[in-house]
Write a protein that holds these residues in place. Structure first.
Motif, PDB file in Angstrom:
ATOM      1  N   TYR A   3      -7.747  -4.656  -2.640  1.00  0.00           N
ATOM      2  CA  TYR A   3      -6.879  -5.780  -3.008  1.00  0.00           C
ATOM      3  C   TYR A   3      -7.520  -7.095  -2.541  1.00  0.00           C
ATOM      4  O   TYR A   3      -8.479  -7.086  -1.765  1.00  0.00           O
ATOM      5  CB  TYR A   3      -5.492  -5.624  -2.370  1.00  0.00           C
ATOM      6  CG  TYR A   3      -5.513  -5.705  -0.861  1.00  0.00           C
ATOM      7  CD1 TYR A   3      -5.350  -6.942  -0.204  1.00  0.00           C
ATOM      8  CD2 TYR A   3      -5.713  -4.563  -0.074  1.00  0.00           C
ATOM      9  CE1 TYR A   3      -5.377  -7.023   1.188  1.00  0.00           C
ATOM     10  CE2 TYR A   3      -5.760  -4.634   1.293  1.00  0.00           C
ATOM     11  CZ  TYR A   3      -5.581  -5.863   1.924  1.00  0.00           C
ATOM     12  OH  TYR A   3      -5.630  -5.939   3.300  1.00  0.00           O
TER      13      TYR A   3
ATOM     14  N   GLY B 293       2.151   2.103  -3.262  1.00  0.00           N
ATOM     15  CA  GLY B 293       1.151   2.506  -4.223  1.00  0.00           C
ATOM     16  C   GLY B 293       0.713   1.405  -5.170  1.00  0.00           C
ATOM     17  O   GLY B 293       0.044   1.664  -6.160  1.00  0.00           O
ATOM     18  N   TYR B 294       1.093   0.131  -4.815  1.00  0.00           N
ATOM     19  CA  TYR B 294       0.667  -0.979  -5.668  1.00  0.00           C
ATOM     20  C   TYR B 294      -0.839  -1.170  -5.577  1.00  0.00           C
ATOM     21  O   TYR B 294      -1.513  -1.430  -6.580  1.00  0.00           O
ATOM     22  CB  TYR B 294       1.384  -2.262  -5.275  1.00  0.00           C
ATOM     23  CG  TYR B 294       2.894  -2.219  -5.465  1.00  0.00           C
ATOM     24  CD1 TYR B 294       3.500  -1.207  -6.185  1.00  0.00           C
ATOM     25  CD2 TYR B 294       3.705  -3.221  -4.921  1.00  0.00           C
ATOM     26  CE1 TYR B 294       4.882  -1.183  -6.359  1.00  0.00           C
ATOM     27  CE2 TYR B 294       5.083  -3.203  -5.093  1.00  0.00           C
ATOM     28  CZ  TYR B 294       5.668  -2.175  -5.805  1.00  0.00           C
ATOM     29  OH  TYR B 294       7.023  -2.165  -5.974  1.00  0.00           O
ATOM     30  N   VAL B 295      -1.361  -1.081  -4.342  1.00  0.00           N
ATOM     31  CA  VAL B 295      -2.792  -1.220  -4.087  1.00  0.00           C
ATOM     32  C   VAL B 295      -3.186  -0.153  -3.092  1.00  0.00           C
ATOM     33  O   VAL B 295      -2.340   0.530  -2.518  1.00  0.00           O
ATOM     34  CB  VAL B 295      -3.137  -2.633  -3.539  1.00  0.00           C
ATOM     35  CG1 VAL B 295      -2.823  -3.714  -4.566  1.00  0.00           C
ATOM     36  CG2 VAL B 295      -2.411  -2.898  -2.218  1.00  0.00           C
ATOM     37  N   VAL B 296      -4.491  -0.023  -2.899  1.00  0.00           N
ATOM     38  CA  VAL B 296      -5.018   0.903  -1.890  1.00  0.00           C
ATOM     39  C   VAL B 296      -5.723   0.087  -0.821  1.00  0.00           C
ATOM     40  O   VAL B 296      -6.115  -1.067  -1.038  1.00  0.00           O
ATOM     41  CB  VAL B 296      -5.992   1.922  -2.521  1.00  0.00           C
ATOM     42  CG1 VAL B 296      -5.259   2.815  -3.509  1.00  0.00           C
ATOM     43  CG2 VAL B 296      -7.158   1.218  -3.195  1.00  0.00           C
ATOM     44  N   ASP B 297      -5.876   0.700   0.336  1.00  0.00           N
ATOM     45  CA  ASP B 297      -6.533   0.005   1.446  1.00  0.00           C
ATOM     46  C   ASP B 297      -7.949  -0.382   1.056  1.00  0.00           C
ATOM     47  O   ASP B 297      -8.732   0.460   0.608  1.00  0.00           O
ATOM     48  CB  ASP B 297      -6.540   0.925   2.662  1.00  0.00           C
ATOM     49  CG  ASP B 297      -7.002   0.198   3.921  1.00  0.00           C
ATOM     50  OD1 ASP B 297      -7.052  -1.042   3.900  1.00  0.00           O
ATOM     51  OD2 ASP B 297      -7.311   0.909   4.906  1.00  0.00           O
TER      52      ASP B 297
ATOM     53  N   ALA C 208      -4.875  -6.372  -7.297  1.00  0.00           N
ATOM     54  CA  ALA C 208      -5.505  -5.058  -7.058  1.00  0.00           C
ATOM     55  C   ALA C 208      -6.935  -5.094  -7.597  1.00  0.00           C
ATOM     56  O   ALA C 208      -7.173  -5.597  -8.698  1.00  0.00           O
ATOM     57  CB  ALA C 208      -4.728  -3.945  -7.755  1.00  0.00           C
TER      58      ALA C 208
ATOM     59  N   ILE D 212       0.841  -1.214   0.000  1.00  0.00           N
ATOM     60  CA  ILE D 212       0.000   0.000   0.000  1.00  0.00           C
ATOM     61  C   ILE D 212       0.865   1.248   0.000  1.00  0.00           C
ATOM     62  O   ILE D 212       0.590   2.228  -0.707  1.00  0.00           O
ATOM     63  CB  ILE D 212      -0.959  -0.012   1.214  1.00  0.00           C
ATOM     64  CG1 ILE D 212      -2.025  -1.107   1.058  1.00  0.00           C
ATOM     65  CG2 ILE D 212      -1.616   1.357   1.388  1.00  0.00           C
ATOM     66  CD1 ILE D 212      -2.951  -1.246   2.260  1.00  0.00           C
TER      67      ILE D 212
ATOM     68  N   LYS E 128      -8.960  -2.102  -7.205  1.00  0.00           N
ATOM     69  CA  LYS E 128      -9.323  -0.697  -7.421  1.00  0.00           C
ATOM     70  C   LYS E 128      -8.120   0.053  -7.975  1.00  0.00           C
ATOM     71  O   LYS E 128      -6.987  -0.434  -7.909  1.00  0.00           O
ATOM     72  CB  LYS E 128      -9.795  -0.032  -6.125  1.00  0.00           C
ATOM     73  CG  LYS E 128     -11.078  -0.584  -5.556  1.00  0.00           C
ATOM     74  CD  LYS E 128     -11.464   0.164  -4.284  1.00  0.00           C
ATOM     75  CE  LYS E 128     -12.762  -0.363  -3.676  1.00  0.00           C
ATOM     76  NZ  LYS E 128     -13.141   0.352  -2.439  1.00  0.00           N
ATOM     77  N   ASN E 129      -8.397   1.257  -8.496  1.00  0.00           N
ATOM     78  CA  ASN E 129      -7.310   2.087  -9.018  1.00  0.00           C
ATOM     79  C   ASN E 129      -6.354   2.469  -7.905  1.00  0.00           C
ATOM     80  O   ASN E 129      -6.749   2.719  -6.760  1.00  0.00           O
ATOM     81  CB  ASN E 129      -7.866   3.365  -9.660  1.00  0.00           C
ATOM     82  CG  ASN E 129      -8.668   3.105 -10.921  1.00  0.00           C
ATOM     83  OD1 ASN E 129      -9.888   3.082 -10.894  1.00  0.00           O
ATOM     84  ND2 ASN E 129      -7.984   2.880 -12.038  1.00  0.00           N
ATOM     85  N   SER E 130      -5.099   2.514  -8.271  1.00  0.00           N
ATOM     86  CA  SER E 130      -4.045   2.916  -7.340  1.00  0.00           C
ATOM     87  C   SER E 130      -3.013   3.704  -8.130  1.00  0.00           C
ATOM     88  O   SER E 130      -3.183   3.960  -9.331  1.00  0.00           O
ATOM     89  CB  SER E 130      -3.428   1.680  -6.692  1.00  0.00           C
ATOM     90  OG  SER E 130      -2.804   0.869  -7.692  1.00  0.00           O
ATOM     91  N   LYS E 131      -1.944   4.097  -7.467  1.00  0.00           N
ATOM     92  CA  LYS E 131      -0.888   4.812  -8.176  1.00  0.00           C
ATOM     93  C   LYS E 131      -0.271   3.945  -9.262  1.00  0.00           C
ATOM     94  O   LYS E 131       0.175   4.447 -10.287  1.00  0.00           O
ATOM     95  CB  LYS E 131       0.191   5.272  -7.207  1.00  0.00           C
ATOM     96  CG  LYS E 131      -0.250   6.409  -6.308  1.00  0.00           C
ATOM     97  CD  LYS E 131       0.902   6.878  -5.432  1.00  0.00           C
ATOM     98  CE  LYS E 131       0.474   8.033  -4.539  1.00  0.00           C
ATOM     99  NZ  LYS E 131       1.609   8.523  -3.693  1.00  0.00           N
TER     100      LYS E 131
END
Length: 506
Positions: free
Chosen positions: A453, A446-450, A471, A443, A473-476
Motif C-alpha cells: 500500500y 483485506g483491503y491491502v496487504v502488509d 493498494a 489490512i 499489490k493483490n489483496s482479498k
C-alpha cells in the motif's frame, strides 16, 4: 561205347568195373531197371555179397538207370579250387547289385545252409541192398558242382529276398516319415494361423489370445525341429511371440485391454499406480504397430493429467486431510485439472477430496465474513465515538464551531486534490497512533496487504489533512487485478481522528 558201358547222366563219366557211384558227382548210383538192383556191384573177394539173386533173370539192358545217392552233409565234402573260384565270382556279381548298395545298412545275413533233397528219376521201389566197394578205388571227397551251385543260387535268392524286403521296408518307412512330417507341418501352420485374426493376414492377433495358445503353437513347431520346414515356421512363430509380448505389455498398463484384435478401445483407462516405461515402435511396419503407438500415446497423456492434478491437490490435501488454510485460487485450479482426467472412477475419487476442501474453504469464508462484519461494526462504533469526541474537542470543526464531513466536491472519493501541497503545514501531521491503527484495520479487512500500500496527501479542510490510501499489490479486495492496474484507490483517511471513507458499500 558198348552197350554195357554205364555212364553218369550228370557229368557223362563212364563207370569203370567195380565203381558203384560217379566219382565226380558222388550223387548217382546205378540200379537195374527191371529188378531195381545194382547192376555193377561187384562182390569183392574179401567182402561178402550184399545180396544173392536166387531167381534167374534175363540179361540186363546195356544202359542202367540211376538214383540220387543220399548225402549226409554237403558241407562235409570239400570243394575243388575251380569250384571255389566259380563260387566267389558268382557271389561278387550278387554283391554288385544296386539293391544291395542302396540298403547297405541292413545287417549281414548269416550264411544259409542249404540241404539238397533226394530226387528220383522214376518212382521205383527200393530194395535192401549192400554197397560193395572196390577197396582199390576209394570214394571221391570232391564237392559236387551242381550241389554247390544250388547252394549259391539259394543263398543269392535269400539275400535278394532279404535285401528286397529291406528295400520295401525302407521305402515304406520313408513314405511314413513323409506323411508324418506333412501332418505335423499342416498342424503347425494351422496353429500359427489360428493365433491371428481371420482375413487380416499375419498382423493382428485374435481377440482373447492367451499364453497357453502361444505355448501350444510353439510345441507344434518344435515337433518339426530338424526338418526343412522348421526354420520358416519357427521364424513366423517368433514374430507371433514378439507381437504377443508387446500386446501383453501395453494391455497390462491399462485397467482393461486397450487393444483387442485390430481395434483400439477408447474407454480403456491407464492404471494410476503403474509406471509407464514402454517405448513407441519406430518405424511403424504394420497396422498393429500403429495401434500400439496410439495406445502408448493415450496412456502417456492420461498419466500426465493425473500427475498434474495430484501436484496441485497436495497444496490442499495432505496426510489424508485438508490443510488448515486451503487457498480458494488453488482449489479453482484443481477443479479445472480434474476435468482432464479420463478415468471416471479415479475422477470420482478425487472429486470427493475436492468436496472436502471446498467445505473447509466455505467455512473459512463464512468465519472471515462474520469477523469482518463484526470488525466493521466495531470500527463504525469507534468512528462514531471518535467523531463525537472530536466534535467535543472542536477537532475537525469549522471556525464557527459547527461539525463537518469532508466534501468530495461532487465527485467520487479519491478524486479531490489540492493544487498545492505544503508538507510543512501542521495539518499533514498524524495524531499519535492514528496512522498505525488505520493501517492495521485496512489490512485486517483485506483491503491491502502488509507492504502492499501507499499513502498520498490529497487535501486540507478545516485545518485537517486528508490522505488517500492506495493498494499496490493483490489483496482479498483485489485478488485478480493485473500488475499494470496498480496502484488502486482504496479509502480517504483523516490524519487526526483515523476516520476513513471509500467508494465501496462498507
Amino acid at each position: 561205347m558198348t552197350s554195357n558201358e554205364k555212364k553218369c547222366p550228370n557229368c557223362g563219366h563212364i563207370f569203370k568195373p567195380g565203381e558203384t557211384y560217379c566219382p565226380n558227382c558222388d550223387l548217382f548210383v546205378p540200379f537195374d531197371e527191371q529188378k531195381n538192383l545194382s547192376n555193377d556191384t561187384i562182390t569183392n573177394s574179401n567182402e561178402p555179397a550184399s545180396y544173392k539173386n536166387d531167381t534167374p533173370s534175363e540179361p540186363s539192358p546195356s544202359i542202367p538207370t540211376f538214383k540220387h545217392r543220399n548225402r549226409t552233409s554237403v558241407e562235409e565234402t570239400p570243394a575243388t579250387e575251380e569250384e571255389i573260384v566259380e563260387k566267389q565270382s558268382e557271389m561278387e556279381e550278387a554283391t554288385e547289385k544296386p539293391i544291395i548298395e542302396e540298403h547297405s545298412e541292413i545287417e549281414t545275413i548269416s550264411p544259409v545252409e542249404v540241404e539238397t533233397f533226394e530226387e528220383i528219376d522214376e518212382p521205383v521201389e527200393e530194395q535192401p541192398q549192400t554197397r560193395v566197394t572196390d577197396s582199390s578205388t576209394p570214394p571221391s571227397n570232391e564237392s559236387p558242382k551242381k550241389n554247390n551251385k544250388s547252394k549259391i543260387l539259394v543263398g543269392i535268392i535269400v539275400l535278394l529276398i532279404v535285401f528286397g524286403g529291406g528295400y520295401v521296408y525302407n521305402s515304406q518307412k520313408k513314405q511314413n516319415e513323409l506323411e508324418t512330417t506333412l501332418k505335423l507341418t499342416t498342424s503347425a501352420e494351422d496353429a500359427i494361423q489360428n493365433l491371428y485374426m481371420k482375413n487380416q493376414g499375419e498382423v493382428f492377433l485374435k481377440k482373447g489370445i492367451s499364453q497357453s495358445d502361444i505355448t501350444s503353437a510353439e510345441d507344434k513347431v518344435k515337433e518339426l525341429k530338424g526338418t526343412e520346414q522348421y526354420d520358416k515356421l519357427n521364424e513366423r512363430m517368433q514374430q507371433v511371440v514378439k507381437t504377443f509380448t508387446r500386446l501383453t505389455a501395453i494391455n497390462e498398463a491399462f485397467k482393461k485391454p486397450v487393444i483387442e484384435g485390430n481395434q483400439l478401445i477408447n474407454d480403456a483407462y491407464v492404471k494410476d499406480d503403474t509406471k509407464l516405461t514402454l517405448e513407441a515402435i519406430d518405424p511403424e511396419e504394420n497396422g498393429f504397430d500403429k495401434l500400439y503407438n496410439e495406445a502408448i500415446k493415450d496412456a502417456t497423456e492420461q498419466k500426465a493429467a493425473i500427475k498434474t492434478f495430484k501436484t496441485t491437490l497436495e497444496k490442499l490435501y495432505r496426510d489424508d486431510k485438508v490443510v488448515s488454510e486451503p487457498s480458494k485460487q488453488v482449489y479453482n485450479d484443481a477443479v479445472k485439472q480434474l476435468a482432464d482426467i479420463k478415468d471416471p472412477e479415479l475422477k470420482a475419487e478425487f472429486q470427493k477430496i475436492l468436496d472436502d476442501v471446498s467445505k473447509v474453504i466455505d467455512e473459512q469464508e463464512k468465519k472471515a465474513e462474520a469477523a469482518r462484519k463484526e470488525e466493521e461494526e466495531k470500527q463504525a462504533a469507534a468512528e462514531k465515538n471518535t467523531q463525537q469526541s472530536q466534535n467535543n474537542n472542536n477537532t475537525n470543526t469549522a471556525q464557527n464551531g459547527s461539525s463537518f464531513t469532508p466534501s468530495t466536491n461532487g465527485g467520487r472519493w479519491g478524486t479531490r486534490q489540492d493544487a498545492t501541497i505544503d508538507l510543512s503545514d501542521p495539518a499533514w501531521a498524524w495524531n499519535p497512533g492514528v496512522q498505525e491503527k488505520v493501517i492495521s484495520e485496512v489490512i485486517k479487512r483485506g483491503y491491502v496487504v502488509d507492504g502492499g500500500y501507499t499513502l498520498v496527501p490529497k487535501f486540507i479542510e478545516n485545518g485537517v489533512g486528508f490522505y488517500d490510501l492506495y493498494a499496490t499489490k493483490n489483496s482479498k479486495l483485489f485478488p485478480n487485478s493485473k500488475p499494470e492496474e496498480f496502484p488502486i484507490y482504496v479509502v480517504t483517511i483523516n490524519d487526526k481522528t483515523g476516520w476513513f471513507k471509500g467508494n465501496g458499500p462498507n
